[in-house]
Scaffold this active site. Structure first.
Site, PDB file in Angstrom:
ATOM      1  N   TYR A  65      -2.182  -1.593  10.986  1.00 56.37           N
ATOM      2  CA  TYR A  65      -2.447  -2.110   9.639  1.00 56.37           C
ATOM      3  C   TYR A  65      -1.332  -1.676   8.685  1.00 56.37           C
ATOM      4  O   TYR A  65      -0.743  -2.488   7.969  1.00 56.37           O
ATOM      5  CB  TYR A  65      -3.815  -1.621   9.122  1.00 56.37           C
ATOM      6  CG  TYR A  65      -3.920  -1.665   7.620  1.00 56.37           C
ATOM      7  CD1 TYR A  65      -4.127  -2.864   6.958  1.00 56.37           C
ATOM      8  CD2 TYR A  65      -3.750  -0.509   6.859  1.00 56.37           C
ATOM      9  CE1 TYR A  65      -4.174  -2.906   5.567  1.00 56.37           C
ATOM     10  CE2 TYR A  65      -3.795  -0.541   5.487  1.00 56.37           C
ATOM     11  CZ  TYR A  65      -4.008  -1.739   4.838  1.00 56.37           C
ATOM     12  OH  TYR A  65      -4.042  -1.776   3.468  1.00 56.37           O
TER      13      TYR A  65
ATOM     14  N   LYS B 187       2.044  -3.750   6.518  1.00 54.73           N
ATOM     15  CA  LYS B 187       2.466  -3.692   5.099  1.00 54.73           C
ATOM     16  C   LYS B 187       3.975  -3.451   5.011  1.00 54.73           C
ATOM     17  O   LYS B 187       4.677  -4.071   4.208  1.00 54.73           O
ATOM     18  CB  LYS B 187       1.697  -2.590   4.361  1.00 54.73           C
ATOM     19  CG  LYS B 187       0.200  -2.846   4.243  1.00 54.73           C
ATOM     20  CD  LYS B 187      -0.100  -4.089   3.411  1.00 54.73           C
ATOM     21  CE  LYS B 187      -1.572  -4.400   3.333  1.00 54.73           C
ATOM     22  NZ  LYS B 187      -1.863  -5.720   2.740  1.00 54.73           N
TER      23      LYS B 187
ATOM     24  N   SER C  12       0.834  -1.201   0.000  1.00 47.57           N
ATOM     25  CA  SER C  12       0.000   0.000   0.000  1.00 47.57           C
ATOM     26  C   SER C  12       0.866   1.247   0.000  1.00 47.57           C
ATOM     27  O   SER C  12       1.963   1.257   0.586  1.00 47.57           O
ATOM     28  CB  SER C  12      -0.872  -0.027   1.264  1.00 47.57           C
ATOM     29  OG  SER C  12      -1.456   1.227   1.484  1.00 47.57           O
TER      30      SER C  12
HETATM   31  N1  UFG Z   1     -13.034  10.751   3.524  1.00 46.75           N
HETATM   32  C1  UFG Z   1     -14.038  11.618   3.880  1.00 46.75           C
HETATM   33  N2  UFG Z   1     -15.160  11.097   4.437  1.00 46.75           N
HETATM   34  C2  UFG Z   1     -15.332   9.759   4.645  1.00 46.75           C
HETATM   35  C3  UFG Z   1     -14.296   8.878   4.266  1.00 46.75           C
HETATM   36  C4  UFG Z   1     -13.155   9.413   3.714  1.00 46.75           C
HETATM   37  O1  UFG Z   1     -13.922  12.838   3.709  1.00 46.75           O
HETATM   38  O2  UFG Z   1     -16.370   9.366   5.175  1.00 46.75           O
HETATM   39  C5  UFG Z   1     -11.802  11.298   2.911  1.00 46.75           C
HETATM   40  C6  UFG Z   1     -10.589  11.048   3.785  1.00 46.75           C
HETATM   41  O3  UFG Z   1     -10.462  12.065   4.747  1.00 46.75           O
HETATM   42  C7  UFG Z   1      -9.479  11.042   2.731  1.00 46.75           C
HETATM   43  C8  UFG Z   1     -10.156  10.513   1.464  1.00 46.75           C
HETATM   44  O4  UFG Z   1     -11.562  10.654   1.703  1.00 46.75           O
HETATM   45  O5  UFG Z   1      -9.074  12.342   2.508  1.00 46.75           O
HETATM   46  C9  UFG Z   1      -9.863   9.064   1.207  1.00 46.75           C
HETATM   47  O6  UFG Z   1     -10.145   8.324   2.390  1.00 46.75           O
HETATM   48  P1  UFG Z   1     -10.198   6.732   2.402  1.00 46.75           P
HETATM   49  O7  UFG Z   1     -10.508   6.314   3.800  1.00 46.75           O
HETATM   50  O8  UFG Z   1     -11.082   6.229   1.326  1.00 46.75           O
HETATM   51  O9  UFG Z   1      -8.739   6.330   1.984  1.00 46.75           O
HETATM   52  P2  UFG Z   1      -7.356   6.667   2.699  1.00 46.75           P
HETATM   53  O10 UFG Z   1      -6.528   7.362   1.694  1.00 46.75           O
HETATM   54  O11 UFG Z   1      -7.495   7.277   4.013  1.00 46.75           O
HETATM   55  O12 UFG Z   1      -6.910   5.190   2.978  1.00 46.75           O
HETATM   56  C10 UFG Z   1      -5.919   4.632   2.272  1.00 46.75           C
HETATM   57  C11 UFG Z   1      -6.148   3.140   2.088  1.00 46.75           C
HETATM   58  C12 UFG Z   1      -5.898   2.402   3.365  1.00 46.75           C
HETATM   59  C13 UFG Z   1      -4.620   2.876   4.005  1.00 46.75           C
HETATM   60  C14 UFG Z   1      -4.698   4.339   4.263  1.00 46.75           C
HETATM   61  C15 UFG Z   1      -3.513   4.831   5.046  1.00 46.75           C
HETATM   62  O13 UFG Z   1      -7.455   2.866   1.625  1.00 46.75           O
HETATM   63  O14 UFG Z   1      -5.777   1.035   3.056  1.00 46.75           O
HETATM   64  O15 UFG Z   1      -4.786   4.960   2.991  1.00 46.75           O
HETATM   65  O16 UFG Z   1      -3.450   6.198   5.090  1.00 46.75           O
HETATM   66  F1  UFG Z   1      -4.381   2.279   5.176  1.00 46.75           F
END
Ligand code: UFG
Length: 337
Positions: A150, A154, A125
Site C-alpha cells: 500500500y 503511494k 501519505s
Molecule cells: N494503534 C493501537 N491500537 C490499535 C490501532 C492503532 O495502539 O488498535 C496505534 C498504532 O500502533 C499507532 C497509532 O495507534 O501507533 C496509529 O495507528 P493507525 O493504524 O491509526 O495509523 P498509522 O499511523 O499506523 O497508519 C498510517 C496511515 C496509513 C499508512 C500508515 C503507514 O493511516 O494509511 O500510517 O505507516 F499506511
C-alpha cells in the site's frame, strides 16, 4: 470549478465533496462503491443542500472514465482518492493493490491528457517518509522504502506524477502527504466506515467505547517517547478536506507559475501519543475506552508529525480544528451507526 473526485464516496472523498460544495465548486463523484455505499451520496446531499453528480464505476476502466469526461465536458481538475488502503491486506494481496492503485492513476492521467485537463491533486501519505530521522518532518526529508505494498503504491504514484508532468507540461499535479486523518463531519452524517475489524486507531477507539469491541490493544508502551506509546499527527478530516480545495484553487490561481509537480505535507504540526489521545477522548466524550497494553505492531513508526509550513506558505492553509474536536465528531458519528 467543476472537479472530478475519484473515490468521492469514501471517507476523505465524501468530506472533500462537502467542502467543494461549500466553496462554490461543482464536484463530480466517480466511485465503484467497493468500500463505500450509495447512501453516502444522499448524506452529502443532505449536508450540502445539493446532490452531487455521481457515476458508479471503476477508475481503472478507461472507457468508463472517458465517458464521464464526455458527458460532463469541461472538467477543470481532479482529486484522485480512489485506491485500496488497508496496510495488512496489501501485504496479503500485493497484486490487487498494485493493479488497482497504479492503474487507476495511469487511467486518470491518460484521460487527463486526452481531455486537456490541467490540474490534479493526489492523495498521498506521510507513509512515504518511513521512520523519519527527526520530527517535525519537512518535505525535504528523504522518502524511505515502504514497509507494505500500500505504502509503495503511494511512492510509485508520486514518481508517476512527477514524470508525467515533465512529459506533459500542461498538467500540474500536487501530491498531498496526509498524516493521520481522523474524525467525522460535525453534522454526524458522514464519517469513516471501517470494513470489519478496524486497523486504524480512532475507529477502534470509538467501537470499543460503544461496546462493539471488548477492548482496545495499545500496540506497545516501550517506545522512546514521553509516555512510551507511539506519536502521530492526527488531523481532522474536515481540515484535510479543505486542504484539497485550497490546493486546487492554488493550482488554478498560479496557473503556469506553479511548479508542474509538487508535494506538500498536510498535518497539524503537533505530535500526540496514543495514550494522550485516549485521555482526550475520555475528557471530551465523558466515556472511558477500555484498553490494555499489548506488544508492538510490526512496521509501526515510533514518532511522526508534520512540519506544515509549506502548506501555510503555498496554500495559505493550516489546520484549525483540534484532536479534541475530531474525537467529539468521531464519537457523534459512531453513535449514529
Ligand atoms: N494503534 C493501537 N491500537 C490499535 C490501532 C492503532 O495502539 O488498535 C496505534 C498504532 O500502533 C499507532 C497509532 O495507534 O501507533 C496509529 O495507528 P493507525 O493504524 O491509526 O495509523 P498509522 O499511523 O499506523 O497508519 C498510517 C496511515 C496509513 C499508512 C500508515 C503507514 O493511516 O494509511 O500510517 O505507516 F499506511
Amino acid at each position: 470549478m467543476k472537479i472530478l473526485v475519484t473515490g468521492g464516496a469514501g471517507y476523505i472523498g465524501s468530506h472533500t465533496v462537502v467542502e467543494l460544495f461549500a466553496a462554490g465548486h461543482t464536484p463530480v463523484i466517480v466511485d465503484d462503491l467497493s468500500n463505500s455505499h450509495e447512501w453516502i451520496i444522499d448524506r452529502i446531499a443532505e449536508i450540502s443542500g445539493k446532490k452531487p453528480l455521481f457515476y458508479k464505476g471503476d477508475c481503472t476502466d478507461m472507457k468508463f472514465l472517458s465517458d464521464v469526461f464526455v458527458k460532463e465536458s469541461s472538467i477543470d481538475g481532479a482529486i484522485h482518492f480512489a485506491a485500496f488502503k488497508a496496510v495488512g491486506e496489501s501485504i496479503e494481496k500485493p497484486l490487487e493493490y498494485y493493479r488497482n492503485n497504479i492503474n487507476s492513476l495511469l487511467t486518470l492521467l491518460d484521460v487527463a491528457v486526452e481531455n486537456n485537463m490541467h490540474n490534479i491533486v493526489f492523495s498521498s501519505s506521510a507513509t512515504v517518509y518511513g521512520e523519519p530521522e527527526s520530527n517535525p518532518i519537512t518535505e525535504d526529508a528523504p522518502r524511505q522504502e515502504a514497509t507494505c505494498p500500500y505504502g509503495n503504491t503511494k511512492s510509485i504514484a508520486e514518481d508517476i506524477l512527477r514524470d508525467t508532468t515533465v512529459a506533459y507540461p500542461q498538467i500540474h499535479a500536487i501530491a498531498l502527504r496526509y498524516f493521520n486523518p481522523i474524525g467525522a463531519h460535525p453534522s454526524g452524517r458522514i464519517g469513516e466506515l471501517p470494513n470489519g475489524v478496524p486497523n486504524n486507531l480512532v475507529p477502534y477507539v470509538t467501537q470499543a467505547a460503544a461496546g462493539k469491541r471488548d477492548e482496545l490493544t495499545v500496540f506497545g508502551d516501550d517506545y522512546a517517547t514521553p509516555d512510551g506509546t507511539c506519536m502521530r499527527d492526527f488531523i481532522h478530516v474536515v481540515d484535510l478536506a479543505q486542504a484539497h480545495i485550497r490546493t486546487l484553487e492554488y493550482l488554478q490561481e498560479q496557473s503556469k507559475n506553479a511548479k508542474h509537480y509538487d508535494y506538500i505535507n498536510i498535518g497539524t504540526g503537533t505530535g500526540t501519543s496514543v495514550l494522550d489521545l485516549l485521555t482526550t477522548f475520555k475528557k471530551v466524550n465523558k466515556i472511558a475506552v477500555p484498553y490494555k497494553i499489548g506488544p508492538r505492531r510490526a512496521g509501526d513508526i515510533k514518532k511522526c508529525w508534520a512540519n506544515a509550513t509549506k502548506a501555510k506558505k503555498l496554500l495559505n492553509w493550516q489546520a484549525k480544528l483540534t484532536v479534541a474536536d475530531a474525537l467529539k465528531d468521531a464519537w457523534r458519528w459512531e453513535q449514529s451507526l
